[in-house]
Motif scaffolding. Structure first.
Motif, PDB file in Angstrom:
ATOM      1  N   ILE A 256       8.544  -2.954  -4.199  1.00  0.00           N
ATOM      2  CA  ILE A 256       7.652  -3.492  -3.157  1.00  0.00           C
ATOM      3  C   ILE A 256       7.577  -2.530  -1.979  1.00  0.00           C
ATOM      4  CG2 ILE A 256       7.387  -5.343  -1.464  1.00  0.00           C
ATOM      5  CD1 ILE A 256       8.647  -7.243  -3.539  1.00  0.00           C
ATOM      6  N   LEU A 257       8.731  -2.017  -1.550  1.00  0.00           N
ATOM      7  CA  LEU A 257       8.765  -1.074  -0.434  1.00  0.00           C
ATOM      8  C   LEU A 257       7.956   0.181  -0.751  1.00  0.00           C
ATOM      9  CD1 LEU A 257      12.535  -1.442   0.492  1.00  0.00           C
ATOM     10  CD2 LEU A 257      10.628  -2.036   1.990  1.00  0.00           C
ATOM     11  N   ALA A 258       8.098   0.690  -1.976  1.00  0.00           N
ATOM     12  CA  ALA A 258       7.371   1.908  -2.363  1.00  0.00           C
ATOM     13  C   ALA A 258       5.874   1.678  -2.409  1.00  0.00           C
ATOM     14  CB  ALA A 258       7.874   2.389  -3.724  1.00  0.00           C
ATOM     15  N   GLU A 259       5.472   0.478  -2.831  1.00  0.00           N
ATOM     16  CA  GLU A 259       4.052   0.189  -2.988  1.00  0.00           C
ATOM     17  C   GLU A 259       3.368  -0.181  -1.674  1.00  0.00           C
ATOM     18  OE1 GLU A 259       2.095   0.330  -5.789  1.00  0.00           O
ATOM     19  OE2 GLU A 259       3.815   1.353  -6.689  1.00  0.00           O
ATOM     20  N   THR A 260       4.120  -0.810  -0.768  1.00  0.00           N
ATOM     21  CA  THR A 260       3.473  -1.369   0.431  1.00  0.00           C
ATOM     22  C   THR A 260       3.807  -0.643   1.729  1.00  0.00           C
ATOM     23  OG1 THR A 260       5.291  -2.955   0.810  1.00  0.00           O
ATOM     24  CG2 THR A 260       3.477  -3.652  -0.630  1.00  0.00           C
ATOM     25  N   GLU A 261       4.829   0.202   1.730  1.00  0.00           N
ATOM     26  CA  GLU A 261       5.257   0.840   2.976  1.00  0.00           C
ATOM     27  C   GLU A 261       5.317   2.357   2.808  1.00  0.00           C
ATOM     28  OE1 GLU A 261       5.401  -0.818   5.665  1.00  0.00           O
ATOM     29  OE2 GLU A 261       5.285  -2.813   4.772  1.00  0.00           O
TER      30      GLU A 261
END
Length: 587
Positions: A256-261
């Motif tokens: 999630i962090l890699a995709e959204t931030e």
């Protein structure tokens, strides 16, 4: 985060408006019931002589409770302020008799009463027993309502109390399921730095279990935490970097962090140059956790993270060194990062970290002894990460292997490994096993008598150390040309090469058996007549090899999908084949 929060309650206790004889007595006197007058008098006497009696177990508490139940809002304010002041100076485990009136004050619609009551509850919530009792008595519900107040001071104290309650493991899940996370996340964006600090601290305290981390992600905490990495407040930066580091422990969250931030890695790289060491440390640890994924391992290097990590690695602060070396260990896993790390100048500092730590002091206070033990534990972790990084850097390049040896890695291992902890020994012997794969380095490794260190470690009480040491000896035995070093070490030290082979051949461990019989094959194929003769004249080795060569495989095939049984069967087949080959060549 510890059980401390920023309080927004400026306590200025005053009961003068309720005291007969003061100028305002005429205004309030008719409104006070006799019980309330008596309670005010008891409280004033207590405040004037507070050292003479315990507030929590005598008349003052009952008197204050009387004021809480009054319909006079001024008396309620005075009661709330009195609770806040007394609990600020005297925190101890309390019972329901103390908490009930404070929880009742939280129900008030008056902001002053709410503010002081939540401050009092936050003070008491520093005590572990009180943390449990407050939640059990239903304290979360009114605190959540107060977090959504329009009054900033009320918000601040309610969040501060939640922060303290969340430091107790038994409360974390209850808080997560209470509906508190959404308002906490909203308050983390508050323009008031005290509210923001308390809210981010509370969010951090909720990141210590998988279930709670998922609740936080669902509550929308990730974008808020990432945005606050650029806060000017170092405490907020610390809470957010640490919370994100904990969230990144989970693979799904890293995705999630890699995709959204997309800016997260560059923000954390920047924070490694923060003026606050605690922020630097947590930024490096957050990157370490993110670098569990290969994409992020590359991204950290591409974002310019190596210079900052190198600076932290050379710090005099052990925790900064530890966070940096733990991060670089993960980054070094990616083959494309090996050369950039070496070219950035990491080898010499990494080898320097393979220093011997001193034993914990047995003199002095218990606190000093505990500090020494903690220091040695940190030192051990640093050594493990440093040597593991060197092993990773040596994995895929002959040039890198040579550079690592030239940096003094082998000399350090030889001098230190016999006396280090088994965890460090395991990493060091694994590194030596990788270096021993290099045909160019084998003769050098043998010339410095590294086998004199490895042979005793094949009898270590730790199986990983045994296996790594045996593997290193096996790698050294392949196509080495000159086998005189093995001949000279046939019987010593510690039983020598022969003792190691016998132990591994008779170990009933497939990995150990494979290492030993493969090493035997390298010896025989090497053609050294003296070494072959030593093998031929050693009945235990020959008998053990014969036993392996005639081992019968299981008659029943492995069950469908049983990968472990299949791998074991294949390993046993290979051991049988290798053993038979050795015996045939010795005929």
């Amino acid at each position: 985060m510890g059980g401390c929060c920023s309080s927004c309650c400026g306590v200025g206790l005053s009961l003068t408006a309720c005291v007969p004889g003061h100028s305002q007595d005429r205004l309030y006197a008719p409104l006070l019931a006799e019980s309330e007058r008596e309670a005010v008098s008891v409280l004033l006497r207590y405040l004037e002589n507070r050292g003479e009696e315990d507030f929590f177990s005598s008349g003052p508490l009952r008197a204050l409770t009387t004021l809480v139940y009054s319909s006079n809002v001024d008396l309620q304010r005075s009661a709330a302020l009195a609770f806040a002041e007394i609990t600020e100076k005297d925190v101890q485990a309390v019972n329901e008799e103390t908490l009930s009136p404070i929880l009742l004050l939280l129900q008030s619609s008056d902001f002053e009463v709410q503010r002081a009551a939540s401050a009092a509850l936050g003070n008491l919530a520093v005590n572990n027993d009180n943390k449990i009792l407050i939640v059990e008595m239903g304290g979360l519900e009114p605190l959540i309502r107060q977090m959504q107040s329009v009054n900033v001071e009320v918000q601040c104290n309610a969040v501060g109390c939640i922060t303290n309650l969340a430091t107790h493991e038994d409360n974390k899940v209850k808080i997560a399921r209470s509906g508190a996370l959404v308002p906490l996340t909203k308050l983390a964006k508050s323009k008031d730095e005290r509210v923001q600090r308390n809210a981010t601290g509370a969010l951090l305290n909720m990141t210590h279990s998988d279930e709670n981390r998922q609740e936080l992600v669902s509550a929308g905490a990730i974008p808020v935490l990432v945005s606050l990495l650029q806060s000017p407040d170092s405490d907020v930066q610390y809470y957010c970097t640490t919370a994100l580091s904990n969230i990144a422990v989970d693979s799904a969250n890293r995705h999630i962090l890699a995709e959204t931030e997309p800016k997260l890695v560059s923000c954390l790289v920047t924070l490694m140059d923060s003026g606050a060491p605690k922020v630097q440390c947590q930024a490096a640890l957050a990157l370490r956790n993110l670098a569990s994924d290969d994409k992020c391992q590359l991204e950290i290097v591409q974002a310019g993270g190596l210079p900052a990590l190198l600076r932290l690695l050379q710090s005099n602060v052990p925790q900064l060194v530890l966070s940096s070396v733990a991060c670089i260990r993960n980054i070094s896993i990616h083959p494309d990062n090996e050369s950039p790390i070496i070219e950035a100048g990491f080898l010499t500092p990494l080898v320097a970290l393979l220093r011997k730590s001193g034993p914990p002091s047995v003199s002095g206070t218990t606190a000093n002894s505990n500090n020494a033990l903690a220091s040695n534990a940190t030192e051990e972790e640093i050594q493990c990460h440093a040597i593991s990084t060197l092993r990773n850097l040596a994995a895929s390049s002959e040039r890198n292997k040579k550079a690592i040896v030239d940096a003094g890695t082998v000399d350090k291992c030889i001098s230190l490994v016999p006396n280090l902890s088994t965890s460090v020994q395991s990493e060091m012997t694994a590194c030596i096993a990788v270096l021993a794969l290099s045909d160019e380095l084998k003769q050098y490794l043998l010339s410095v008598k590294i086998i004199d260190v490895l042979i005793p470690l094949t009898n270590s009480p730790n199986t990983e150390v045994q296996g790594n040491s045996g593997a290193a000896l096996g790698n050294l035995s392949s196509k080495v040309g000159d086998y005189s070093t093995f001949v000279n070490a046939w019987s010593s030290p510690a039983g020598g090469i022969s003792g190691y082979l016998i132990r591994f051949l008779t170990s009933n461990d497939l990995i150990f058996e494979h290492i030993a019989v493969w090493t035997l094959l390298q010896f025989v194929e090497g053609g050294d007549k003296t070494l072959i003769e030593l093998i031929q004249k050693n009945p235990p080795i020959l008998e053990a090899t014969q036993t392996l060569a005639t081992r019968e495989l299981p008659s029943d095939p492995p069950a469908d999908g049983d990968l472990i049984d299949l791998e074991d069967t294949e390993a046993e087949s290979e051991i049988i084949a290798l053993s038979s080959r050795v015996l045939k060549m010795l005929e």
